[in-house]
Scaffold this active site. Structure first.
Site, PDB file in Angstrom:
ATOM      1  N   PRO A  16      -3.467   0.919  -0.364  1.00 32.55           N
ATOM      2  CA  PRO A  16      -2.350   0.247   0.290  1.00 32.55           C
ATOM      3  C   PRO A  16      -1.296  -0.318  -0.650  1.00 32.55           C
ATOM      4  CG  PRO A  16      -4.397  -0.986   0.568  1.00 32.55           C
ATOM      5  CD  PRO A  16      -4.761   0.346  -0.006  1.00 32.55           C
ATOM      6  N   ASN A  17      -0.072  -0.146  -0.225  1.00 32.70           N
ATOM      7  CA  ASN A  17       1.144  -0.677  -0.856  1.00 32.70           C
ATOM      8  C   ASN A  17       1.596   0.107  -2.081  1.00 32.70           C
ATOM      9  OD1 ASN A  17       1.529  -2.926   0.979  1.00 32.70           O
ATOM     10  ND2 ASN A  17      -0.295  -3.812   0.039  1.00 32.70           N
ATOM     11  N   ARG A  24       8.826  -3.242  -6.338  1.00 29.52           N
ATOM     12  CA  ARG A  24       8.539  -4.680  -6.288  1.00 29.52           C
ATOM     13  C   ARG A  24       7.638  -5.047  -7.454  1.00 29.52           C
ATOM     14  NH1 ARG A  24       5.337  -6.315  -2.046  1.00 29.52           N
ATOM     15  NH2 ARG A  24       5.571  -8.353  -2.986  1.00 29.52           N
ATOM     16  N   TYR A  29       3.624  -4.169 -12.173  1.00 28.80           N
ATOM     17  CA  TYR A  29       3.342  -2.765 -11.844  1.00 28.80           C
ATOM     18  C   TYR A  29       4.347  -1.773 -12.432  1.00 28.80           C
ATOM     19  CZ  TYR A  29       0.171  -5.002  -8.571  1.00 28.80           C
ATOM     20  OH  TYR A  29      -0.835  -5.767  -8.022  1.00 28.80           O
ATOM     21  N   ASN A  79      -7.271   4.814  -6.986  1.00 29.52           N
ATOM     22  CA  ASN A  79      -6.769   3.447  -7.111  1.00 29.52           C
ATOM     23  C   ASN A  79      -6.843   2.861  -5.705  1.00 29.52           C
ATOM     24  OD1 ASN A  79      -5.475   1.036  -7.343  1.00 29.52           O
ATOM     25  ND2 ASN A  79      -3.726   1.816  -8.515  1.00 29.52           N
ATOM     26  N   ALA A  82      -5.923  -3.046  -2.909  1.00 22.57           N
ATOM     27  CA  ALA A  82      -6.625  -4.241  -2.409  1.00 22.57           C
ATOM     28  C   ALA A  82      -8.000  -3.915  -1.825  1.00 22.57           C
ATOM     29  CB  ALA A  82      -5.765  -4.950  -1.375  1.00 22.57           C
ATOM     30  N   GLU A 103     -12.285   5.080 -11.301  1.00 17.00           N
ATOM     31  CA  GLU A 103     -11.564   3.990 -10.629  1.00 17.00           C
ATOM     32  C   GLU A 103     -10.409   3.591 -11.536  1.00 17.00           C
ATOM     33  OE1 GLU A 103     -13.974   0.476 -10.111  1.00 17.00           O
ATOM     34  OE2 GLU A 103     -12.231  -0.778  -9.614  1.00 17.00           O
ATOM     35  N   HIS A 105      -6.785   1.288 -12.161  1.00 16.20           N
ATOM     36  CA  HIS A 105      -5.848   0.213 -11.808  1.00 16.20           C
ATOM     37  C   HIS A 105      -4.709   0.193 -12.809  1.00 16.20           C
ATOM     38  CE1 HIS A 105      -8.641  -1.300  -8.866  1.00 16.20           C
ATOM     39  NE2 HIS A 105      -9.596  -1.137  -9.765  1.00 16.20           N
ATOM     40  N   ARG A 112      -6.337 -11.045 -14.478  1.00 14.75           N
ATOM     41  CA  ARG A 112      -5.604 -11.676 -13.387  1.00 14.75           C
ATOM     42  C   ARG A 112      -6.463 -12.763 -12.718  1.00 14.75           C
ATOM     43  NH1 ARG A 112      -2.817  -7.020 -10.029  1.00 14.75           N
ATOM     44  NH2 ARG A 112      -1.707  -8.843  -9.212  1.00 14.75           N
TER      45      ARG A 112
HETATM   46  O1  CA2 Z   1      -3.291  -2.667 -10.696  1.00 14.06           O
HETATM   47  C1  CA2 Z   1      -3.544  -1.929  -9.721  1.00 14.06           C
HETATM   48  O2  CA2 Z   1      -3.337  -0.721  -9.737  1.00 14.06           O
HETATM   49  C2  CA2 Z   1      -4.095  -2.547  -8.435  1.00 14.06           C
HETATM   50  O3  CA2 Z   1      -5.070  -1.683  -7.881  1.00 14.06           O
HETATM   51  C3  CA2 Z   1      -2.928  -2.725  -7.483  1.00 14.06           C
HETATM   52  C4  CA2 Z   1      -3.259  -3.506  -6.223  1.00 14.06           C
HETATM   53  C5  CA2 Z   1      -4.015  -4.784  -6.514  1.00 14.06           C
HETATM   54  O4  CA2 Z   1      -4.503  -5.320  -5.295  1.00 14.06           O
HETATM   55  C6  CA2 Z   1      -5.149  -4.543  -7.452  1.00 14.06           C
HETATM   56  O5  CA2 Z   1      -5.695  -5.756  -7.782  1.00 14.06           O
HETATM   57  C7  CA2 Z   1      -4.748  -3.868  -8.730  1.00 14.06           C
HETATM   58  C8  CA2 Z   1      -2.015  -3.883  -5.461  1.00 14.06           C
HETATM   59  C9  CA2 Z   1      -1.064  -2.771  -5.199  1.00 14.06           C
HETATM   60  C10 CA2 Z   1       0.214  -3.350  -4.698  1.00 14.06           C
HETATM   61  O6  CA2 Z   1       1.183  -2.373  -4.832  1.00 14.06           O
HETATM   62  C11 CA2 Z   1       2.426  -2.784  -5.153  1.00 14.06           C
HETATM   63  C12 CA2 Z   1       3.327  -1.789  -5.289  1.00 14.06           C
HETATM   64  C13 CA2 Z   1       4.612  -2.101  -5.631  1.00 14.06           C
HETATM   65  C14 CA2 Z   1       4.967  -3.379  -5.854  1.00 14.06           C
HETATM   66  C15 CA2 Z   1       4.049  -4.358  -5.703  1.00 14.06           C
HETATM   67  C16 CA2 Z   1       2.754  -4.081  -5.346  1.00 14.06           C
END
Ligand code: CA2
Length: 149
Positions: A16-17, A24, A29, A79, A82, A103, A105, A112
């Site tokens: 997700p996201n 963002r 990121y 990846n 969340a 896996e 990230h 963090r």
């Molecule tokens: O660092 C990573 O790749 C994460 O898997 C990203 C997740 C976070 O929950 C993990 O702890 C680490 C969050 C992805 C959010 O995606 C975004 C994309 C664009 C801007 C902000 C957030």
């Protein structure tokens, strides 16, 4: 020795996201988009087929893991975003996959806040890559090559 298929695809699954990547929180990121990440993965994979997917839905990610199993995929790079910290269902699906799993990230989750420290995935995967930014994806594809061969 891996039990992934010698000729199968590498499945690269994003949670997700991550479709908002590059738009963002660039301080965490980066500014690279998911489409650019996909191009880098395809270049790193060379002749090996790549199934690059993203979904905001847990159910869809589980279906794609089942597809990777049924398709005799060579390996999975995931990846889970969340869902890393919440999803026993994705963990259970990954446990069924016989080949190598990485896996991944973008950020170093261990640097963090404590809510990002406990991954449900890490105990069931082959390897974990975290903190290399978007370049972690092509690093993971190269590492997957080594695991498959
Ligand atoms: O660092 C990573 O790749 C994460 O898997 C990203 C997740 C976070 O929950 C993990 O702890 C680490 C969050 C992805 C959010 O995606 C975004 C994309 C664009 C801007 C902000 C957030």
């Amino acid at each position: 020795m891996s039990s992934g298929s010698a000729r199968g695809a590498i499945y690269i699954l994003n949670g997700p996201n991550l479709n908002r990547l590059g738009r963002r929180e660039p301080e965490i990121y980066g500014r690279t988009t998911l489409a650019e990440v996909e191009s880098a993965c395809r270049a790193a994979a060379a002749q090996r087929p790549v199934e690059f997917r993203q979904s905001n839905r847990e159910h869809q990610l589980i279906e794609w893991i089942h597809e990777a199993i049924d398709d005799s995929a060579a390996g999975i790079i995931i990846n889970p975003a969340a869902f890393t910290f919440t999803s026993m269902a994705i963990m259970d699906a990954l446990k069924m996959f016989p080949g190598p799993i990485i896996e991944l990230h973008i950020s170093n989750i261990h640097k963090r806040e404590p809510i990002y420290h406990r991954s449900y995935m890490s105990p069931v995967v082959t390897a974990v890559i975290a903190g290399l930014g978007h370049k972690g994806y092509s690093t993971a594809v190269r590492a997957m090559h080594d695991l498959i061969e």
